[in-house]
Design an enzyme around this catalytic site. Structure first.
Site, short mmCIF file in Angstrom:
data_model
loop_
_atom_site.label_atom_id
_atom_site.label_comp_id
_atom_site.label_asym_id
_atom_site.label_seq_id
_atom_site.Cartn_x
_atom_site.Cartn_y
_atom_site.Cartn_z
N HIS A 173 59.08 -45.13 -8.12
CA HIS A 173 59.99 -46.16 -9.20
C HIS A 173 61.35 -45.73 -8.96
CE1 HIS A 173 60.77 -46.53 -13.80
NE2 HIS A 173 61.02 -47.73 -13.18
N ASN A 177 80.34 -43.25 -11.42
CA ASN A 177 79.29 -42.36 -10.84
C ASN A 177 79.36 -42.33 -9.26
OD1 ASN A 177 78.08 -42.12 -13.20
ND2 ASN A 177 76.74 -43.75 -13.11
N ARG A 234 67.64 -39.18 -19.19
CA ARG A 234 68.57 -39.42 -20.17
C ARG A 234 68.56 -38.09 -21.04
NH1 ARG A 234 70.82 -44.05 -22.85
NH2 ARG A 234 70.21 -45.60 -21.41
N SER A 286 62.60 -45.69 -17.30
CA SER A 286 63.02 -47.05 -17.65
C SER A 286 64.26 -47.16 -18.61
CB SER A 286 61.71 -47.61 -18.50
OG SER A 286 60.78 -47.74 -17.41
N LYS A 301 55.18 -53.39 -12.25
CA LYS A 301 54.51 -52.07 -12.51
C LYS A 301 53.24 -51.95 -12.10
CE LYS A 301 58.62 -51.30 -14.24
NZ LYS A 301 59.73 -50.36 -13.90
N ARG A 322 56.91 -53.05 -22.53
CA ARG A 322 55.69 -52.31 -21.89
C ARG A 322 54.78 -51.60 -23.07
NH1 ARG A 322 56.25 -48.25 -19.36
NH2 ARG A 322 58.33 -48.21 -19.19
N LYS A 359 68.85 -47.43 -13.48
CA LYS A 359 68.65 -47.83 -12.19
C LYS A 359 69.39 -48.82 -11.58
CE LYS A 359 64.16 -48.08 -12.30
NZ LYS A 359 64.17 -47.41 -13.79
N THR A 360 69.27 -49.99 -12.42
CA THR A 360 70.00 -51.31 -11.84
C THR A 360 71.31 -51.08 -11.85
OG1 THR A 360 68.20 -52.58 -13.04
CG2 THR A 360 70.00 -53.89 -12.58
N ASN A 361 71.85 -50.35 -12.84
CA ASN A 361 73.50 -50.24 -12.85
C ASN A 361 73.94 -49.39 -11.59
OD1 ASN A 361 75.04 -51.01 -15.39
ND2 ASN A 361 72.94 -50.92 -15.98
N TYR A 382 54.74 -60.37 -21.88
CA TYR A 382 56.36 -59.99 -21.66
C TYR A 382 56.09 -58.80 -20.52
CZ TYR A 382 60.76 -58.58 -22.88
OH TYR A 382 62.20 -58.31 -22.73
N GLY A 383 57.20 -59.18 -19.60
CA GLY A 383 57.63 -58.41 -18.54
C GLY A 383 56.69 -57.46 -17.78
N GLY A 384 56.87 -56.22 -18.04
CA GLY A 384 55.83 -55.45 -16.91
C GLY A 384 54.36 -55.35 -17.42
N CYS A 400 67.39 -46.33 -17.90
CA CYS A 400 68.00 -44.84 -17.55
C CYS A 400 69.09 -45.35 -16.45
CB CYS A 400 67.09 -43.92 -17.46
SG CYS A 400 66.39 -43.23 -18.92
N ASP A 422 64.53 -50.97 -8.78
CA ASP A 422 63.55 -50.64 -9.47
C ASP A 422 62.17 -49.87 -8.89
OD1 ASP A 422 62.58 -50.22 -12.14
OD2 ASP A 422 60.96 -51.82 -11.88
N SER A 430 66.01 -56.60 -24.16
CA SER A 430 65.94 -57.96 -23.77
C SER A 430 66.38 -57.92 -22.10
CB SER A 430 67.18 -59.14 -24.65
OG SER A 430 68.24 -58.34 -24.48
N ARG A 431 65.89 -58.90 -21.49
CA ARG A 431 66.22 -58.99 -19.91
C ARG A 431 66.47 -60.10 -19.57
NH1 ARG A 431 64.03 -53.86 -17.30
NH2 ARG A 431 63.63 -52.50 -19.39
P1 GTP Z 1 64.55 -50.48 -16.29
O1 GTP Z 1 65.11 -52.00 -15.67
O2 GTP Z 1 63.87 -50.69 -17.63
O3 GTP Z 1 63.79 -49.55 -15.28
O4 GTP Z 1 66.12 -49.76 -16.52
P2 GTP Z 1 67.15 -49.36 -15.50
O5 GTP Z 1 66.77 -47.86 -15.09
O6 GTP Z 1 67.22 -50.32 -14.32
O7 GTP Z 1 68.25 -49.21 -16.37
P3 GTP Z 1 69.78 -49.89 -16.40
O8 GTP Z 1 70.69 -49.68 -15.23
O9 GTP Z 1 69.51 -51.20 -16.91
O10 GTP Z 1 70.57 -49.32 -17.83
C1 GTP Z 1 69.80 -49.22 -19.12
C2 GTP Z 1 70.95 -48.79 -20.02
O11 GTP Z 1 71.62 -47.68 -19.69
C3 GTP Z 1 71.71 -49.87 -20.00
O12 GTP Z 1 72.17 -50.28 -21.46
C4 GTP Z 1 73.20 -49.50 -19.54
O13 GTP Z 1 74.34 -49.91 -20.15
C5 GTP Z 1 72.97 -48.02 -19.74
N1 GTP Z 1 73.78 -47.14 -18.45
C6 GTP Z 1 73.27 -47.29 -17.14
N2 GTP Z 1 74.16 -46.64 -16.51
C7 GTP Z 1 74.91 -45.77 -17.35
C8 GTP Z 1 75.49 -44.60 -17.11
O14 GTP Z 1 76.31 -44.43 -16.05
N3 GTP Z 1 76.38 -44.33 -18.22
C9 GTP Z 1 76.00 -44.64 -19.60
N4 GTP Z 1 76.37 -44.20 -20.44
N5 GTP Z 1 74.94 -45.60 -19.89
C10 GTP Z 1 74.51 -46.25 -18.60
C1 SPV Z 2 60.67 -50.73 -16.86
O1 SPV Z 2 60.20 -50.55 -18.19
O2 SPV Z 2 60.70 -49.78 -16.24
C2 SPV Z 2 60.91 -51.95 -16.66
C3 SPV Z 2 60.67 -53.09 -17.73
O3 SPV Z 2 61.42 -52.27 -15.50
S1 SPV Z 2 59.19 -53.74 -17.32
O4 SPV Z 2 59.10 -54.50 -16.10
O5 SPV Z 2 58.80 -54.42 -18.52
O6 SPV Z 2 58.23 -52.61 -17.14
MN MN Z 3 66.37 -52.17 -14.25
#
Ligand code: GTP
Ligand code: SPV
Ligand code: MN
Length: 601
Positions: A245, A512, A416, A267, A225, A86, A271-273, A216-218, A269, A294, A384-385
């Protein structure tokens, strides 16, 4: 460079799903007259159309075919190296006055920006195909659901939008032919992928988005977004709901009691995990399910907040994803996935830093160059996504299509932060929780172009996504709280606190669950906590840390608050509020005074 149209394009029965709504037809004709495409392709979202577009994309090197035994029906795309995230500095909110966009958005007067964009779009699709993508955000039967149309000259965008949204006939049906129906107009053109001519512009009053110069992406999947957050947040305020968000997850106890929580992290930080978390073995019988990873749209019903995920797929960060960190994501992306900017192995499989197993001895990196473990460059771009349908997620919540949404018991903010912010704490009440959200900060990540690792304030993780004045946005949060008879509890988490050797103090990921369990205990009135100046803090024995290999000192450190660090933090809150130039509601300024006073008690 223009793509020559193939001789017979498209074959009959493909690319002719014209909407019945005259307002849409008129708009498409207006944009076509401006951009002068060779063809207009009306997408219907069908399997046949998708196969045709994939074949075309393979022919034109927009996609690279992967090893179909290893990753069935999956493809790799490489974006232009100048276009990998973005671009916040090129993102604009165009409202009649600068004040409406507020102090946190780039602003331009709408007629000036329209004129500039029309200039850039003039003849931009010559020799190319203009795709019209009808899409729906939200479950079929939700009152919050929105219809959008995206015009684009990128097949990659069409293929991604088919995964990320409910695309095609279903959206056309939902819109119907009422000329006054609400729908979003989105225009996207690649132009020449030049950062100098890259603009992502929002016209909230016109429900319109125009994005040029990126692929690209967002920046270009305008549903995400742009519509679901920037335009969405603007509509949400005027219509009395919330566009956030936020991931949404379900937690079910072994006894079958279920809660839903929503969490806003900036972003990249976590969320997906967090949304796909698998509880550690010790939490036998506990289940975590994903509603969304997201974006959360929330409305009030019977005095409670209910959330839906407007999306249909995940656009997730690849690096760091492994069977160890996120097995549900690994299963989700094992098939029917588009990978962008990861590395390609010699047997046409995908690879990235942090994937299970050893690194390949040779690969082709995200730019298309040879790569070996000795290379200085990363094989996969840090941003990368994967694009994968939510149906691929083994932990998908059964109520993901429920139009009324799921009831939210807790809202979690997080970022973070290497220091200062403890693993978890709870706000004293709603307004205090809004203050936690409004003052949250995070180290910047590769998800947006620019410096990585710099702490910045990112209120509610919405700094880059709030489509109007941030002060009014804070007020909207306070107003929503007043309308709730049963308010979700509000928490703040930090998985990223570091020790003296710069190591993460907390294992994160599945672990977590231990924090989530305390949050659920608090919602049920059973969890213990100590009152601190910043909120309710768990003491080490309030968290279930059984079978976790962690040092007691380490636990005390991550749960602790350092008064000197917090004096600095509160000073930063003041600097941030002051920087917004008087738009911050008085209730939030008062909240800061109260935290400061509690430190003096
Ligand atoms: P966007 O899709 O950009 O909005 O990101 P997101 O908020 O979905 O973050 P995502 O879950 O993809 O994690 C982003 C990065 O943080 C990845 O490299 C993960 O491996 C790392 N990460 C996620 N959860 C944790 C955690 O609990 N601890 C640590 N140390 N790293 C984490
Ligand atoms: C973010 O940056 O929060 C994303 C990736 O989820 S993008 O869709 O490119 O904005
Ligand atoms: Mn995500």
């Amino acid at each position: 460079m223009t793509n020559p149209a193939p001789a017979i394009f498209p074959p009959s029965g493909i690319g002719d799903a014209r909407p019945a709504n005259q307002a849409v037809l008129d708009w498409v004709h207006d944009i076509a007259a401006l951009t002068e495409p060779e063809n207009i392709f009306w997408c219907d979202g069908s399997e046949r159309e998708n196969e045709f577009l994939i074949a075309e994309s393979l022919n034109q090197n927009v996609l690279i075919k992967l090893n179909q035994q290893k990753v069935p029906r999956s493809y790799l795309h490489r974006s232009n190296p100048n276009d990998v995230a973005r671009v916040e500095q090129c993102t604009f909110v165009c409202t009649p006055t600068k004040e409406e966009a507020g102090p946190t958005n780039n602003w331009s007067e709408p007629s000036e920006m329209y004129a500039k964009l029309r200039g850039l779009l003039k003849g931009a699709m010559r020799g190319r195909t203009l795709f019209v993508i009808p899409y729906m955000m939200g479950p079929s039967d939700s009152p919050l659901t929105k219809v959008g149309f995206e015009i684009t000259d990128s097949k990659y965008v069409v293929l991604n939008m088919r995964i990320m949204t409910r695309m095609g006939e279903i959206a056309l049906k939902r819109l119907g032919n009422d000329p006054n129906a609400e729908w979003n107009r989105g225009v996207h053109s690649l132009l020449d992928i030049n950062p100098e001519r890259r603009f992502i512009c929002h016209f909230p009053q016109d429900n319109t988005i125009i994005s040029v110069g990126s692929g690209y992406g967002g920046n270009v999947l305008l549903s995400k977004k742009c519509l679901a957050l920037r335009i969405g947040s603007y509509l949400a305020r005027t219509q009395g709901w919330m566009a956030e968000h936020m991931l949404i997850l379900g937690v079910e106890s072994p006894e079958g009691r279920k809660h839903y929580v929503a969490a806003a992290f900036p972003s990249a930080c976590g969320k997906t995990n967090f949304a796909m978390l698998i509880p550690p073995a010790h939490f036998k019988g506990w289940k975590v399910t994903t509603v969304g990873d997201d974006i959360g749209w929330m409305q009030i019903r019977d005095g409670r907040l209910y959330a839906v995920n407007p999306e249909n797929g995940y656009f997730g960060v690849v690096p760091g994803t492994s069977y160890k960190s996120n097995p549900n994501a690994m299963k989700s992306i094992a098939h029917d996935t588009i990978y962008t900017n990861v590395a390609l192995t010699d047997d046409d499989d995908v690879w990235w830093e942090g994937k299970d197993g050893p690194a390949p001895s040779h690969a082709v990196d995200w730019r298309g160059n040879d790569w070996t473990p000795e290379s200085k460059e990363k094989a996969a771009h840090p941003n990368s996504r994967f694009t994968t349908p939510m149906r691929n997620n083994p932990a998908l919540d059964s109520d993901v299509e429920k139009g009324d949404g799921v009831p939210i018991s807790a809202i979690i903010f997080g970022g973070r932060r290497s220091d200062t912010v403890p693993l978890v704490y709870q706000a004293f009440d709603w307004n205090h929780g809004v203050y936690l959200g409004a003052t949250m900060a995070s180290e910047t990540t590769a998800a947006a172009a620019g410096t990585v690792g710099k702490v910045r304030r990112d209120p509610m993780a919405m700094l880059p996504f709030c489509g109007y004045n941030i002060g009014q946005y804070f007020q909207h949060w306070l107003d929503i709280g007043k309308r709730l008879s049963s308010q979700p509890l509000i928490f703040n988490v930090n998985w990223f606190r570091k020790g003296v050797k710069s190591q993460f103090l907390w294992p994160g990921f599945g672990e977590n669950m231990r924090v989530l369990k305390w949050i659920i205990d608090r919602c049920e009135g059973t969890g213990g906590a100590l009152k601190s100046p910043i909120g309710w803090l768990p003491s080490p024995h309030d968290l279930d840390l059984a079978e976790l290999d962690i040092d007691h000192k380490c636990v005390a450190e991550i749960l602790g608050i350092d008064h000197e660090e917090w004096a600095k933090e509160l000073a930063e809150h003041k600097i941030f509020f002051d920087s917004l130039g008087g738009v911050v509601p008085k209730q939030l300024l008062d909240q800061r005074e109260r935290v400061a006073a509690r430190f003096k008690e």
